[in-house]
Structure formats: structure tokens, C-alpha cells
Design a protein around this motif. Structure first.
Motif, PDB file in Angstrom:
ATOM      1  N   THR A   1       0.860  -1.139   0.015  1.00  0.00           N
ATOM      2  CA  THR A   1      -0.191  -0.010  -0.137  1.00  0.00           C
ATOM      3  C   THR A   1       0.862   1.396  -0.107  1.00  0.00           C
ATOM      4  O   THR A   1       0.592   2.249  -0.676  1.00  0.00           O
TER       5      THR A   1
ATOM      6  N   LEU B   1      -2.837  -5.105  -7.190  1.00  0.00           N
ATOM      7  CA  LEU B   1      -3.330  -5.471  -6.005  1.00  0.00           C
ATOM      8  C   LEU B   1      -4.657  -5.679  -5.849  1.00  0.00           C
ATOM      9  O   LEU B   1      -5.217  -6.429  -4.855  1.00  0.00           O
ATOM     10  N   CYS B   2      -5.512  -5.183  -6.527  1.00  0.00           N
ATOM     11  CA  CYS B   2      -7.148  -5.342  -6.763  1.00  0.00           C
ATOM     12  C   CYS B   2      -7.269  -6.985  -7.174  1.00  0.00           C
ATOM     13  O   CYS B   2      -7.986  -7.452  -6.707  1.00  0.00           O
TER      14      CYS B   2
ATOM     15  N   ASP C   1      -6.430  -8.945  -3.797  1.00  0.00           N
ATOM     16  CA  ASP C   1      -7.634  -8.934  -2.960  1.00  0.00           C
ATOM     17  C   ASP C   1      -8.558  -7.889  -3.371  1.00  0.00           C
ATOM     18  O   ASP C   1      -8.506  -6.727  -2.897  1.00  0.00           O
TER      19      ASP C   1
ATOM     20  N   TRP D   1     -10.310   0.350  -0.905  1.00  0.00           N
ATOM     21  CA  TRP D   1      -9.211   1.089  -0.111  1.00  0.00           C
ATOM     22  C   TRP D   1      -8.147   1.472  -1.140  1.00  0.00           C
ATOM     23  O   TRP D   1      -7.360   2.463  -0.886  1.00  0.00           O
ATOM     24  N   PHE D   2      -7.704   0.595  -1.844  1.00  0.00           N
ATOM     25  CA  PHE D   2      -6.565   0.716  -2.772  1.00  0.00           C
ATOM     26  C   PHE D   2      -6.847   1.752  -3.550  1.00  0.00           C
ATOM     27  O   PHE D   2      -6.016   2.784  -3.649  1.00  0.00           O
TER      28      PHE D   2
ATOM     29  N   ALA E   1     -11.373  -0.223  -9.360  1.00  0.00           N
ATOM     30  CA  ALA E   1     -11.417  -0.777  -8.304  1.00  0.00           C
ATOM     31  C   ALA E   1     -12.910  -1.455  -8.270  1.00  0.00           C
ATOM     32  O   ALA E   1     -13.104  -2.571  -7.778  1.00  0.00           O
TER      33      ALA E   1
ATOM     34  N   THR F   1     -11.631  -7.571  -2.391  1.00  0.00           N
ATOM     35  CA  THR F   1     -12.370  -7.022  -1.189  1.00  0.00           C
ATOM     36  C   THR F   1     -11.706  -5.590  -0.683  1.00  0.00           C
ATOM     37  O   THR F   1     -12.536  -4.802  -0.211  1.00  0.00           O
ATOM     38  N   ARG F   2     -10.518  -5.600  -0.938  1.00  0.00           N
ATOM     39  CA  ARG F   2      -9.987  -4.086  -0.459  1.00  0.00           C
ATOM     40  C   ARG F   2      -9.786  -3.291  -1.708  1.00  0.00           C
ATOM     41  O   ARG F   2      -9.095  -1.962  -1.441  1.00  0.00           O
ATOM     42  N   SER F   3     -10.336  -3.420  -2.673  1.00  0.00           N
ATOM     43  CA  SER F   3     -10.406  -2.570  -3.866  1.00  0.00           C
ATOM     44  C   SER F   3     -10.633  -1.086  -3.850  1.00  0.00           C
ATOM     45  O   SER F   3      -9.718  -0.118  -4.214  1.00  0.00           O
TER      46      SER F   3
ATOM     47  N   PHE G   1     -14.019  -5.211  -7.441  1.00  0.00           N
ATOM     48  CA  PHE G   1     -14.797  -5.474  -6.339  1.00  0.00           C
ATOM     49  C   PHE G   1     -15.931  -6.391  -6.846  1.00  0.00           C
ATOM     50  O   PHE G   1     -16.358  -7.203  -6.100  1.00  0.00           O
TER      51      PHE G   1
END
Length: 210
Positions: A22, A47-48, A51, A57-58, A152, A53-55, A156
Motif C-alpha cells: 500500500t 493489488l485488486c 485482494d 481502499w486501494f 476498483a 475486497t480491499r479494492s 470488487f
């Protein structure tokens, strides 16, 4: 793609598999807004994929860091002036940027932030041409946020299967959205001018002859 650029992209993607992923995304998004050649989408997509589910946030980290980097680019242009801009950007591109500003005002920054147009050219030139800073930040946030949250959101809601589609058609999607965005601005501009003309003629028509 040159070997050096390919090696750099591989090095950036490798950060996605570290505990500092991050932070690396934030640094990349900041740097790309003023001087770095590789867009943060490379690491954001990775990163997406890892994970989904944290898209969101990224995307938020990417957006905030990119806008801050844009403010830094604005400062470079503001205090370095046109001579500094000419060291990094060709005269042809500078004239093209000026035409964008003449046509779309500060929203040219938002368009560049969302599309494949080099965002850093617009952040530095915005400072050089002394565009209003608050409006510059607003346009940057809309453009960058729109692009990163689009990516994202796709991950997601659709997860890993959407990965190849995003990597292949991201720029096309961005351009199509920008066309719609410009069309919306043009419609708003036409409507506001029409309303202004109506307001100007209404008092004259309402006067009765004595």
C-alpha cells in the motif's frame, strides 16, 4: 516497450507481494503525477487482483496520493515557470495543453487525470499557467478518483475474471467516459448561456410602453 521500462514495471508489480504494497502504491501514485513515467494503474490492478475486497481502499490511497502529487507538480510549474516546463515537455505538447485549457478551462486537468493523456503534463502546466489552485485540486480529485475507483469497482464486483478485460480495455473505457464527460460539460455550458440570454432579455420584454 524498452527493456528498461519492462524491468521497471516488473519491479513495481513485485511490490504487490510485500508488506509495504500500500505504501508503494501511494509513492507511485504521488510520483507519477509530476515526474515518474509509469502510471499507478499497474500496481493498483495487481493489488485488486490479489485482494478484490480491499479494492476501494486501494483506490482511495491511489487517489489521495495522486492528487497530492498533482499539487506538487502544480508547485513545480508555479515556481519553475515556462522555462522549466519546456525542459520536460515539447513545444508542440505545450501548445496542445494551452488549447485544452482554452477550451475546457481547469476541467482539462480532470479529463487528463481520467484518460491516458499524460496527467503530469497538465499538473505542471496548470501551475505554469496559474490556474486557480482550488479548482485544480477539485478537477484532479474527480479525474483521478473516477479512473481509480472505476478500476476498483470492476474488481470488487466481478473479482479476478475481470482482470484481463480491465488490463486490455482500461484506456478505451477511460476515453469513452471522457467523451461523455466533455459532452456533459458542453451541455451545461450551452444551457447556462441560454439561461443568461433569457435573463438578459426578460427585463426588456417586461417593460411596458408609457
Amino acid at each position: 516497450m524498452s527493456a528498461a521500462l519492462h524491468h521497471m514495471m516488473s519491479w513495481i508489480i513485485a511490490w504487490a507481494h510485500t508488506p509495504h504494497a500500500t505504501t508503494a502504491l501511494a509513492v507511485l501514485a504521488f510520483a507519477e503525477s509530476s515526474f515518474f513515467p509509469i502510471p499507478p494503474d499497474v500496481l493498483l490492478i495487481t493489488l485488486c487482483l490479489i485482494d478484490p475486497t480491499r479494492s476501494a481502499w486501494f483506490a482511495l490511497v491511489c487517489t489521495l496520493s495522486s492528487v497530492l502529487g498533482g499539487a506538487f507538480g502544480y508547485a513545480i510549474g508555479r515556481y519553475g515557470g515556462r522555462p522549466l516546463l519546456e525542459r520536460f515537455v515539447s513545444e508542440t505538447k505545450i501548445r496542445a495543453v494551452e488549447r485544452y485549457y482554452q477550451r475546457y478551462d481547469v476541467w482539462a486537468v480532470g479529463i487528463a487525470g481520467f484518460t491516458p493523456i499524460p496527467y503530469k503534463v497538465f499538473t505542471i502546466s496548470a501551475g505554469t499557467f496559474l490556474l486557480p489552485f482550488k479548482r485544480f485540486l477539485a478537477a484532479s480529485a474527480l479525474g483521478r478518483g473516477g479512473r481509480f475507483f472505476l478500476v476498483a469497482g470492476l474488481f470488487f464486483f466481478f473479482g479476478e475474471p475481470i482482470g484481463d478485460f480491465v488490463k486490455k480495455y482500461l484506456n478505451l473505457l477511460s476515453v469513452l467516459f471522457a467523451v461523455l464527460l466533455v459532452g456533459g460539460f458542453a451541455t451545461m455550458h450551452w444551457w447556462s448561456k441560454r439561461q443568461a440570454r433569457s435573463a438578459a432579455t426578460e427585463p426588456a420584454s417586461s417593460q411596458e410602453p408609457s
